[in-house]
Design an enzyme around this catalytic site. Structure first.
Site, PDB file in Angstrom:
ATOM      1  N   LYS A  13     -12.219  38.502 -41.374  1.00 28.97           N
ATOM      2  CA  LYS A  13     -11.774  39.789 -41.925  1.00 28.97           C
ATOM      3  C   LYS A  13     -10.348  39.707 -42.477  1.00 28.97           C
ATOM      4  CE  LYS A  13     -11.226  41.672 -37.299  1.00 28.97           C
ATOM      5  NZ  LYS A  13      -9.803  41.375 -37.051  1.00 28.97           N
ATOM      6  N   ARG A  88     -11.944  49.683 -33.104  1.00 27.31           N
ATOM      7  CA  ARG A  88     -12.591  48.681 -32.275  1.00 27.31           C
ATOM      8  C   ARG A  88     -13.478  49.319 -31.212  1.00 27.31           C
ATOM      9  NH1 ARG A  88      -8.890  44.289 -33.666  1.00 27.31           N
ATOM     10  NH2 ARG A  88      -9.647  42.386 -32.749  1.00 27.31           N
ATOM     11  N   ARG A 127      -7.460  27.035 -35.230  1.00 28.60           N
ATOM     12  CA  ARG A 127      -6.723  27.826 -36.222  1.00 28.60           C
ATOM     13  C   ARG A 127      -5.205  27.732 -36.066  1.00 28.60           C
ATOM     14  NH1 ARG A 127      -8.229  34.068 -37.208  1.00 28.60           N
ATOM     15  NH2 ARG A 127      -7.423  34.445 -35.112  1.00 28.60           N
ATOM     16  N   ARG A 162      -1.381  31.021 -32.793  1.00 26.24           N
ATOM     17  CA  ARG A 162      -1.315  32.285 -32.063  1.00 26.24           C
ATOM     18  C   ARG A 162      -1.581  32.035 -30.597  1.00 26.24           C
ATOM     19  NH1 ARG A 162      -5.022  36.585 -35.207  1.00 26.24           N
ATOM     20  NH2 ARG A 162      -5.555  37.091 -33.060  1.00 26.24           N
ATOM     21  N   ARG A 173     -12.165  37.999 -25.966  1.00 34.70           N
ATOM     22  CA  ARG A 173     -12.131  38.777 -27.210  1.00 34.70           C
ATOM     23  C   ARG A 173     -13.552  38.991 -27.721  1.00 34.70           C
ATOM     24  NH1 ARG A 173      -8.115  34.996 -30.300  1.00 34.70           N
ATOM     25  NH2 ARG A 173      -8.562  36.211 -32.166  1.00 34.70           N
TER      26      ARG A 173
END
Ligand code: ADP
Length: 215
Positions: A13, A88, A127, A162, A173
Site C-alpha cells: 500500500k 484499521r 525490507r 524499521r 501485525r
C-alpha cells in the site's frame, strides 16, 4: 477524489500510495508515518506509541483519531487524499465517516490488496527503507536490492531497517490485520466502493488501480 487502502502489512500500500499521489496530485496520509514521527518524542505518549508499534499491535484509537482529525481538517491544495494505514478497524471506519460528513467529503475508492503469508513475511524481513524519500528495497530479493547496500538509489540518503520489520512483530501485525481489519472488507463492500486488486507485481497492481480510477 479520496482513496483508502485495506491490505495486510507489506502488501504494497505504501508503494502504490506514492505512485498514485504523484499521478493524481493527492495528499498521502500514512498513519504509520505520522505515528513514527510521534514515537520519536521523548514523552510518555511518544514512548507508549513506540512500544505498541514495536509489539505490532494497534495504537489506541483515541491517539490515532486525534492525529487524523488534525490532518484532515487542515487546509490542503491537493485534489484529495490517500489514507494509507487507516482505518484499521470498524470503529476507526465509523469515525472516519462521521468526520468526512462533517467536512463535506467522502471516500470514492477502497482498494483491497492482498498477498500470501510467506510472501509478505519475506518482504518484511528483508525490507529496508529510505527515511528521506520513502523508497523501499529488499535485501532478500535480488530484483529489489539497492545498488549500494546501505544507500538509497534515488536520493542517496542512508537506508534504515524499521524496528517493527522483524519476524516476531510481523506475526502480530498480521494477526491484528486478520482480527481487526478484515471485517472492513464487508463494511466497504456494502457501501459499493470496494475494489479488490489482484497481482504480485507493483506495476501491474498500479495499472489495475489507474484503470479503475480513469474509467
Ligand atoms: P504496516 O501496514 O506495514 O504494518 P504501517 O506503517 O502502516 O505498517 O503501521 C505500523 C504500525 O503503526 C502498526 O503495526 C500499528 O502499531 C501502528 N498503526 C498504523 N496505523 C494505525 C491505525 N490506523 N490504528 C492503530 N495503529 C496504527
Amino acid at each position: 477524489m479520496n482513496i483508502i487502502f485495506i491490505a495486510p502489512p507489506a502488501a504494497g500500500k505504501g508503494t502504490q500510495s506514492i505512485k498514485i499521489k504523484n499521478n493524481y496530485n493527492l495528499e498521502h496520509i500514512s498513519t504509520g508515518d505520522l505515528l513514527r514521527i510521534a514515537a520519536e518524542d521523548n514523552t510518555p505518549l511518544g514512548k507508549k506509541i513506540k512500544s505498541m508499534m514495536e509489539k505490532g499491535v494497534l495504537v489506541n484509537d483515541e491517539i490515532i483519531i486525534e492525529l487524523l482529525e488534525k490532518k484532515l481538517s487542515s487546509e490542503s491544495n491537493y485534489q484529495g487524499f490517500i489514507l494509507d494505514g487507516y482505518p484499521r478497524n470498524i470503529k476507526q471506519a465509523d469515525y472516519l465517516e462521521a468526520l468526512l460528513n462533517k467536512l463535506n467529503k467522502k471516500i470514492n475508492y477502497v482498494f483491497y490488496l492482498n498477498a500470501d503469508y510467506e510472501t509478505l513475511k519475506q518482504r518484511i524481513v528483508g525490507r529496508v527503507v529510505c527515511p528521506a524519500c520513502g523508497a523501499t528495497y529488499n535485501l532478500l530479493v535480488k530484483e529489489y536490492n539497492p545498488i549500494k547496500e546501505d544507500v538509497c538509489d534515488k536520493c542517496h540518503h542512508s537506508l534504515i531497517k524499521r524496528s517493527d520489520d522483524n519476524e516476531n512483530t510481523f506475526k502480530n501485525r498480521y494477526d491484528s490485520y486478520l482480527t481487526n481489519s478484515l471485517p472492513l472488507i464487508e463494511y466497504y463492500k456494502n457501501k459499493n466502493i470496494l475494489y479488490e486488486i489482484k497481482g504480485n507485481n507493483a506495476n501491474e497492481v498500479y495499472e489495475r488501480i489507474t484503470n479503475i480510477i480513469d474509467n
